[in-house]
Motif scaffolding. Structure first.
Motif, PDB file in Angstrom:
ATOM      1  N   ARG A 416     -11.940  -3.595  -3.310  1.00  0.00           N
ATOM      2  CA  ARG A 416     -12.635  -2.328  -3.526  1.00  0.00           C
ATOM      3  C   ARG A 416     -11.764  -1.317  -4.257  1.00  0.00           C
ATOM      4  N   GLN A 437     -13.573   7.344  -7.039  1.00  0.00           N
ATOM      5  CA  GLN A 437     -14.233   6.196  -6.423  1.00  0.00           C
ATOM      6  C   GLN A 437     -13.301   5.494  -5.437  1.00  0.00           C
ATOM      7  N   ARG A 440     -13.373   7.463  -2.275  1.00  0.00           N
ATOM      8  CA  ARG A 440     -14.634   7.239  -1.545  1.00  0.00           C
ATOM      9  C   ARG A 440     -14.632   5.871  -0.849  1.00  0.00           C
ATOM     10  N   GLU A 441     -14.168   4.859  -1.546  1.00  0.00           N
ATOM     11  CA  GLU A 441     -14.132   3.527  -0.947  1.00  0.00           C
ATOM     12  C   GLU A 441     -13.202   3.499   0.259  1.00  0.00           C
ATOM     13  N   THR A 444     -14.912   5.192   3.175  1.00  0.00           N
ATOM     14  CA  THR A 444     -15.937   4.328   3.769  1.00  0.00           C
ATOM     15  C   THR A 444     -15.308   3.296   4.706  1.00  0.00           C
TER      16      THR A 444
END
Length: 453
Positions: A416, A437, A440-441, A444
């Protein structure tokens, strides 16, 4: 006695069967990670109960050349009156290995000793899936903390308790064509790659290598690879001195400015002209072997293949271009998978076995791996290994994945992180967007519960 069994046995090399008493095929089903919570006994797996009562059961993931070297090391410690009796089970490398290892520990079918990437320890020690190492017992057999580089030893611990003994350090490094590097003016007076020292110097080195080789400068294969972009980013990012910390529950603590600076530099370095930006892993490897580039960024584990190529081969630690020396690495390490009621005599033998094998790691170094047991690296025989000894100092500045249950070798985390980095290198995403990104990954993943906590 030494018994070698394999989930997917490689074809034996000429003479490889010498000294083996039998070969038994063990069948292992692939389980989903979610099965960890409900894991019962792991059907079909080797265990102390299923092995010879006096033999240590050992799990690892070494096949091919590494597998044969491990055969040699086990044979060496199995000789003589105090030689070990070992039943070795070889499983396929990948996420399934770690699922099976966790299930065996949770289900009461654990081996006596197993190999684990040090970067995966944070997913196992907190949940009680591996047992602590008895350092006093290990010291009886001549192995102690002082024998290991502090950067690696620190990652062998959880809550100040040691759960792993490193066998090696396997860093992400650079290989180079010595003739091209000499023509490009990149070698020092001893004939080794000179320090570069800045992002601009590495970019200039790529241009000089391209001119010297008449082909490309620096090759790097990352397209569709789940780890390569992360390895490169993690090395450069650590060199900035910024931390990449992922506290349980989040949010991720990442220096966005430093990360954008690194990704922007990666885009400049792999510009698609001097240094290609669209190679996959094997494209980069084949390109370097075929003389279509002067340098390649790879793991040291590719050394055996590169030595066979006939290239005048040099190797060096991953170039330091920012303020702090740092090299992305991992480590194959020995762990004691959890057993509810371990037999004290077998546990003593397990410690004696680990100590004996790490002392054999000069053999392991022939494949390119840096022995984690540092007394081996001070031996004249190791200094004579070229180019292995050229990058031995990588162990002193080792940087591994963040110590989180979801990170480490073969993990979804690396995949990821690599996906936005790949897009940035291909020109499909800005550095700023790629870093956003990545954050964000990471966030998560941090919000997902640890299935074995």
């Amino acid at each position: 006695m030494y018994t070698r069994s394999s989930a997917s046995p490689p074809a034996p090399a000429p003479g490889a069967a010498s000294g083996l008493t039998r070969r038994r095929l063990l069948r292992h089903g692939t389980a989903a990670a979610g099965a960890l919570l409900a894991a019962g006994p792991l059907s079909g797996c080797a265990s102390p109960a299923s092995a010879d009562a006096s033999a240590l059961s050992v799990w690892d993931l070494f096949q091919g050349g590494d597998g044969m070297l491990m055969d040699d090391m086990i044979k060496a410690v199995s000789q003589g009156a105090r030689g070990f009796e070992v039943e070795r089970t070889i499983l396929d490398w990948g996420p399934s290995y770690y699922t099976k290892l966790a299930m065996s520990a949770a289900g009461g079918r654990a081996s006596d000793v197993a190999i684990m990437h040090l970067s995966r320890l944070a997913g196992y020690a907190p949940g009680g899936l591996v047992d602590p190492i008895d350092l006093d017992l290990l010291a009886e057999y001549g192995v102690s903390q002082k024998d290991f580089a502090p950067a690696v030893w620190a990652r062998a611990q959880h809550d100040e308790t040691v759960y792993a003994i490193p066998l090696d350090v396997h860093p992400f490094i650079v290989f180079y064509d010595k003739d091209a590097a000499d023509k490009a003016g990149l070698l020092d007076t001893s004939g080794e790659l000179a320090p570069l020292g800045s992002p601009e110097a590495l970019i200039d080195a790529g241009k000089a290598l391209a001119k010297a080789s008449g082909q490309k400068g620096i090759l790097f294969g990352h397209v569709t690879d789940p780890s390569q972009s992360w390895r490169q980013f993690a090395a450069f990012y650590a060199q900035t001195g910024a931390s990449f910390t992922l506290p349980d529950g989040g949010p991720p603590q990442i220096d966005v400015d430093a990360a954008v600076r690194v990704v922007s530099f990666m885009q400049q370095l792999f510009d698609g002209r001097t240094n290609p930006n669209n190679l996959d892993y094997y494209g980069a490897l084949a390109g370097f072997i075929g003389g279509r580039g002067g340098m390649v960024m790879l793991g040291e584990w590719e050394l055996p293949a590169l030595k066979k190529s006939g290239i005048p081969l040099g190797a060096a630690p991953f170039p330091q271009v920012f303020d702090k020396p740092a090299v992305y690495t991992d480590s194959h390490s020995f762990v004691l998978p959890h057993q509810d009621n371990p037999d004290p005599a077998r546990r003593r033998e397990a410690h004696r076995y680990i100590a004996a094998i790490v002392k054999q790691s000069l053999t392991w170094a022939s494949a390119g791996h840096i022995p984690a047991y540092q007394p081996v690296t001070t031996e004249p025989e190791y200094a004579a290994l070229r180019p292995q000894s050229s990058y031995a100092k990588s162990a002193e500045v080792a940087v591994l994945d963040p110590p989180n249950w979801f990170a480490g070798a073969g993990s979804n985390f690396q995949d990821r992180m690599s996906q936005p980095l790949q897009s940035a290198l291909l020109g499909n995403m800005s550095a700023e967007k790629a870093v956003r990104q990545m954050v964000r990954e990471a966030d998560t993943l941090l919000r997902q519960p640890n299935p074995v906590a």
